[in-house]
Scaffold this active site. Structure first.
Site, PDB file in Angstrom:
ATOM      1  N   CYS A   1       0.865  -1.169   0.000  1.00 57.33           N
ATOM      2  CA  CYS A   1       0.000   0.000   0.000  1.00 57.33           C
ATOM      3  C   CYS A   1       0.910   1.229   0.000  1.00 57.33           C
ATOM      4  O   CYS A   1       2.028   1.173  -0.496  1.00 57.33           O
ATOM      5  CB  CYS A   1      -0.947  -0.017   1.191  1.00 57.33           C
ATOM      6  SG  CYS A   1      -0.121  -0.020   2.799  1.00 57.33           S
ATOM      7  N   MET A   2       0.468   2.330   0.565  1.00 56.15           N
ATOM      8  CA  MET A   2       1.257   3.562   0.520  1.00 56.15           C
ATOM      9  C   MET A   2       2.582   3.441   1.272  1.00 56.15           C
ATOM     10  O   MET A   2       3.587   4.031   0.876  1.00 56.15           O
ATOM     11  CB  MET A   2       0.448   4.719   1.119  1.00 56.15           C
ATOM     12  CG  MET A   2      -0.742   5.129   0.271  1.00 56.15           C
ATOM     13  SD  MET A   2      -0.245   5.979  -1.223  1.00 56.15           S
ATOM     14  CE  MET A   2       0.379   7.520  -0.554  1.00 56.15           C
TER      15      MET A   2
END
Length: 497
Positions: A32-33
């Site tokens: 993810c981020m």
């Protein structure tokens, strides 16, 4: 061009792989981020302490489905492909161990036991919905920044020849976001991705304006991402029904046709209208919440967001943010939720000042603060406040104070939000937009951050430590990690060196 960054990322991946059990212990890899998310066959093969000691690792986290290594924004997107490549190389080069089946069975049993204890069907569904939207975040950020630049040029009257081009670049993705949502939804829930995109494309097709549903003409884009999500979910169900019943000789022709036809008709004569009403209700509620609730609404939202980040459930808010951006051009919720990061930064600064002799904790804070100022909270959460316990709670107090400030200003008429999702902290400034002008908007958001920093610092300074905690922690820890005292948010991870 230098190959040093690539070599560094590959070295990081190579250091991580044996510490999570090697290639044959890996079921899945994603990111993810900020986190490398690894699905494991056998959790017992992971060396947590060694992982935290790897240069560049900011912490480790677990949920019901994955083991997560926090690497920070940017770094995770570069390390993950190298990690995946090493996993594939290891599987190709090394024959599967004799005990692979036993490891797989043991890993499956551990996973099911953990799910039964810690997961609910609702939480698992929310995570799957989040998985639909997370891949869209880079495009939302890029288009949002370009939209902000375009607005600045328009207001200043500069480069009039370039403004239409920037407007097209910034708006193109948003005009077709429903198609991407439909594609990702079908992919996530086990359907054919392109069929999900095809039924979602019906929503943005200009010709729907000629169709009557529920006594009124449809509007292109009506229902937005919520309609696309519902349409793609229905398409997956229809496709599975067809796969079970249509003869194999006719499947390639009949199944996609029935899937698109049935789902398309239901979308046009039901889902678009219903999703449009739901989207309008979400927008109206968000605006009413801040206009009527003001400081109280901001206090609750800002105070509770850090626990959501800690649990990974903050991604479930992505569809709501995206719906608000579709409706008004920005999401009014994100600037308030971003105050949680400000409270975390303030709390970390207080910890730094309260433990002048603990070199290990202070080094961790110094390395994690730049990411914290940019709104990336995981390094400070898992490296500082959560292991210490009480500072995590006082960080939430700081987030609540900042959220209350922004909520109050919204109630007083300064309504603003973010044109995209993903960034937070200082990184959100280029994405701000509102009704009161950019100068006022920037001042209110900056004021909220300052309130969050100060409140988080003060709450942690006065209430973040007991006398026993200070006695235990304010010592020369050298390169080691301090003990994790019991507290309201008792430590799950020790502070990394």
């Amino acid at each position: 061009m230098s190959t040093e960054p690539t070599e560094k990322n590959r070295a990081t991946a190579a250091a991580l792989l044996p510490l999570v059990g090697g290639p044959d212990n890996i079921r899945s890899v994603a990111h993810c981020m900020t986190r490398l998310r690894v699905g494991l066959r056998d959790r017992s093969l992971v060396d947590d302490a060694a992982l935290r000691a790897v240069p560049g690792v900011l912490g480790v986290v677990e949920d019901a489905d994955t083991y997560q290594v926090v690497l920070g924004p940017g770094a995770v997107a570069r390390v993950t492909p190298e990690f995946e490549a090493l996993v594939e190389e290891g599987r190709t080069r090394v024959a599967e161990p004799v005990t692979a089946d036993g490891l797989a069975e043991r890993g499956a049993a551990l996973k099911e036991a953990r799910k039964a204890r810690n997961a609910t069907p609702f939480k698992l569904f929310l995570r799957r919905i989040a998985n639909v939207f997370v891949p869209l975040i880079p495009a939302l950020i890029g288009c949002g920044v370009i939209a902000g630049l375009n607005g600045l040029l328009t207001n200043l009257g500069w480069a009039p020849a370039v403004v239409p081009a920037l407007a097209a670049i910034a708006s193109g993705f948003m005009s077709l976001i429903a198609v991407f949502v439909g594609f990702n939804t079908a992919k996530e829930f086990g359907g054919t991705p392109v069929l999900g995109g095809a039924v979602a494309a019906v929503i943005v097709f200009p010709g729907v304006a000629k169709i009557d549903a529920f006594g009124e003409h449809l509007s292109p884009g009506q229902g937005g991402v919520l309609g696309a999500l519902a349409a793609a979910l229905l398409a997956v169900r229809v496709e599975r029904w067809c796969r079970r019943r249509v003869p194999e000789t006719l499947d390639v022709l009949v199944t996609p046709t029935l899937t698109v036809l049935v789902t398309g008709l239901v979308t046009l004569y039901g889902l678009m209208f219903l999703a449009g009403e739901a989207a309008a209700a979400i927008g109206a509620f968000a605006n009413w919440l801040l206009a009527a609730g003001g400081a109280l609404a901001g206090l609750v939202l800002g105070g509770l967001f850090l626990p959501l980040v800690m649990l990974g459930l903050h991604q479930a808010l992505i569809p709501i943010h995206t719906t608000l951006i579709e409706q008004s051009g920005y999401t009014v919720l994100l600037p308030i939720l971003a105050m949680a990061g400000a409270g975390q930064v303030g709390a970390a600064l207080a910890v730094y000042c309260r433990l002048p002799r603990n070199g290990s904790v202070r080094a961790t804070i110094k390395s994690a603060l730049p990411a914290g100022f940019l709104g990336v909270g995981e390094p400070l959460i898992y490296g500082v406040s959560l292991p210490l316990g009480r500072p995590f709670v006082t960080a939430c107090v700081g987030g609540a104070a900042g959220g209350a400030f922004v909520g109050l200003c919204n109630q007083l008429g300064v309504a603003f939000g973010s044109k995209a999702i993903g960034p937070s902290g200082w990184a959100l400034f280029p994405l701000l937009d509102g009704t009161a002008g950019m100068g006022v908007t920037v001042a209110v958001y900056g004021g909220g951050l300052l309130v969050g920093y100060l409140a988080g610092f003060a709450a942690t300074w006065f209430f973040g430590f007991t006398k026993r905690m200070l006695a235990d922690l304010d010592t020369d820890a050298g390169a080691g990690a301090p003990p994790a005292p019991a507290g309201p948010a008792s430590a799950k991870e020790p502070v990394p060196a």
